[in-house]
Design a protein around this motif. Structure first.
Motif, PDB file in Angstrom:
ATOM      1  N   ILE A  73      46.979  47.981  40.669  1.00 51.91           N
ATOM      2  CA  ILE A  73      47.561  47.842  39.326  1.00 51.91           C
ATOM      3  C   ILE A  73      47.363  49.121  38.531  1.00 51.91           C
ATOM      4  O   ILE A  73      48.273  49.589  37.816  1.00 51.91           O
ATOM      5  N   LEU A  74      46.174  49.727  38.637  1.00 52.92           N
ATOM      6  CA  LEU A  74      45.910  50.960  37.903  1.00 52.92           C
ATOM      7  C   LEU A  74      46.815  52.093  38.389  1.00 52.92           C
ATOM      8  O   LEU A  74      47.356  52.864  37.578  1.00 52.92           O
ATOM      9  N   ILE A  99      52.542  40.370  32.691  1.00 53.78           N
ATOM     10  CA  ILE A  99      52.239  39.847  34.030  1.00 53.78           C
ATOM     11  C   ILE A  99      51.084  40.611  34.661  1.00 53.78           C
ATOM     12  O   ILE A  99      50.197  40.011  35.294  1.00 53.78           O
ATOM     13  N   ASP A 100      51.044  41.924  34.468  1.00 51.71           N
ATOM     14  CA  ASP A 100      49.935  42.707  35.015  1.00 51.71           C
ATOM     15  C   ASP A 100      48.614  42.327  34.349  1.00 51.71           C
ATOM     16  O   ASP A 100      47.566  42.281  35.001  1.00 51.71           O
ATOM     17  N   ARG A 101      48.676  42.044  33.033  1.00 50.90           N
ATOM     18  CA  ARG A 101      47.470  41.631  32.327  1.00 50.90           C
ATOM     19  C   ARG A 101      46.965  40.281  32.841  1.00 50.90           C
ATOM     20  O   ARG A 101      45.757  40.066  33.009  1.00 50.90           O
ATOM     21  N   GLN A 159      42.777  37.519  36.204  1.00 51.28           N
ATOM     22  CA  GLN A 159      42.410  36.646  37.315  1.00 51.28           C
ATOM     23  C   GLN A 159      41.632  37.407  38.385  1.00 51.28           C
ATOM     24  O   GLN A 159      40.687  36.868  38.984  1.00 51.28           O
ATOM     25  N   LEU A 160      42.027  38.657  38.627  1.00 51.57           N
ATOM     26  CA  LEU A 160      41.294  39.460  39.605  1.00 51.57           C
ATOM     27  C   LEU A 160      39.867  39.742  39.141  1.00 51.57           C
ATOM     28  O   LEU A 160      38.925  39.733  39.952  1.00 51.57           O
ATOM     29  N   LEU A 161      39.681  39.980  37.839  1.00 53.43           N
ATOM     30  CA  LEU A 161      38.330  40.204  37.318  1.00 53.43           C
ATOM     31  C   LEU A 161      37.472  38.947  37.450  1.00 53.43           C
ATOM     32  O   LEU A 161      36.280  39.023  37.757  1.00 53.43           O
TER      33      LEU A 161
END
Length: 363
Positions: free
Chosen positions: A157-158, A189-191, A196-198
């Motif tokens: 994502i980054l 959507i990326d946020r 969720q990944l965090l």
């Protein structure tokens, strides 16, 4: 004596029962429902009493445990657990069970005489302690892999927005970096995916910490694991994983036996004038080979003698073959360590160092 071959699956057992003459007495499928499978083994125990009992052969899989316990419960004299062979082009459960039954019947005299069977890669079932240690170290490996996948998705994502270089720290696994990831501005959507990944990352870390505590407690009580831990790069997790996948060292008559057990010996194709040596067989524990590959990096940094030996092979054959050669030498050293109950010594034990010094002075 009766000879029972079982091709085990989730819903049914395909059985093949023979007598001393090799004649097939029973060839059928048995449901794994408790009432059906207990009914079959109760019948088998009654039938085998007049024949002197029965022995069983089956292929190793992830859910052999309940079946092996039931075989002991119903009077099985010996259970032969083997490594699955290559898949036949005409594969059916009945054919697999028949092939297993043929192997068992052909080797019946050697098995009952306590000798090594021919044409069979036999597996020694681990003890209760080693089975639990294997399970917890495999759990640790899976959690580490899941954590790595999650971190890689965050990096994706980054990099998608070219903002990885804006991280306040060198890596993203620090408190400051995680705070930055939680507060940074991203498309909707990326946020959502980042949040969720965090959450997943925090979950993996908590579970890894819990599993590591269990591994540390079990490793301290495992004598073999403590001895393996003296090798470079063999921490708590690595030493327990390798020790639990060795078992009694006496079952390996030579260092090459242990190397072959873990698939670190070269394959070959020799026929007539053809004499070809191939790559390593990669049979046995994938996890053991992975951990040994990680230990190579630490060994080359800490053991100058091993590093010089590695450089000679690297110059002739390349770095990949040289690393595999170091892995096999580590297995050889490990065999001697466990056989003689001695810790790892960089450059070899004192008597080996004296021999090396003598030859260096002579040359």
């Amino acid at each position: 004596m009766l000879y029972l071959a079982i091709d085990q699956h989730r819903k049914q057992l395909t059985v093949n029962l023979r007598d001393d003459s090799g004649e097939i007495l029973v060839r059928r499928q048995v449901s794994t429902r408790w009432d059906r499978v207990r009914e079959f083994f109760a019948w088998l125990r009654t039938e085998s009493e007049a024949q002197g009992g029965f022995v069983t052969i089956l292929e190793v899989c992830g859910f052999n445990r309940w079946l092996m316990e039931m075989l002991v419960e119903y009077g099985c004299q010996e259970t032969v657990l083997i490594q699955p062979t290559e898949r036949s082009p005409q594969k059916t459960d009945h054919r697999d069970a028949n092939a297993l039954g043929e192997l068992l019947w052909v080797n019946r005299h050697r098995l009952l005489g306590g000798k090594k069977p021919q044409g069979i890669r036999r597996i020694l079932p681990p003890t209760e302690e080693d089975a639990e240690n294997r399970q917890v170290t495999e759990l640790r490996r899976r959690l580490g892999a899941q954590q790595t996948k999650t971190v890689n998705k965050i990096r994706h994502i980054l990099r998608k927005h070219n903002i990885e270089q804006e991280c306040p720290t060198k890596g993203i696994d620090t408190k400051a970096a995680k705070k930055w990831l939680a507060e940074m501005s991203l498309p909707t959507i990326d946020r959502l995916e980042m949040d969720q990944l965090l959450d997943q990352w925090r979950l993996w870390e908590a579970q890894l910490e819990e599993v590591n505590v269990t591994i540390e407690a079990r490793q301290e009580k495992h004598e073999t694991a403590c001895l393996v831990a003296t090798m470079p790069g063999a921490g708590t997790y690595t030493s327990l994983a390798l020790a639990s996948r060795i078992g009694p060292i006496d079952r390996f008559p030579t260092p090459g036996s242990l190397a072959n057990y873990w698939g670190l010996t070269p394959g070959c194709r020799n026929s007539g004038e053809t004499d070809r040596m191939g790559s390593i067989t990669k049979r046995g524990s994938n996890m053991a080979r992975f951990l040994l590959g990680q230990m190579v990096l630490h060994t080359l940094r800490k053991d100058s003698y091993m590093k010089n030996w590695y450089k000679k092979i690297k110059k002739r054959r390349g770095s990949k073959i040289a690393r595999v050669a170091v892995m096999r030498r580590l297995v050889t050293i490990l065999w001697h360590m466990l056989k003689h109950r001695q810790p790892y010594v960089c450059g070899g034990p004192p008597e080996v160092k004296r021999i090396q010094s003598f030859y260096q002075q002579s040359s």
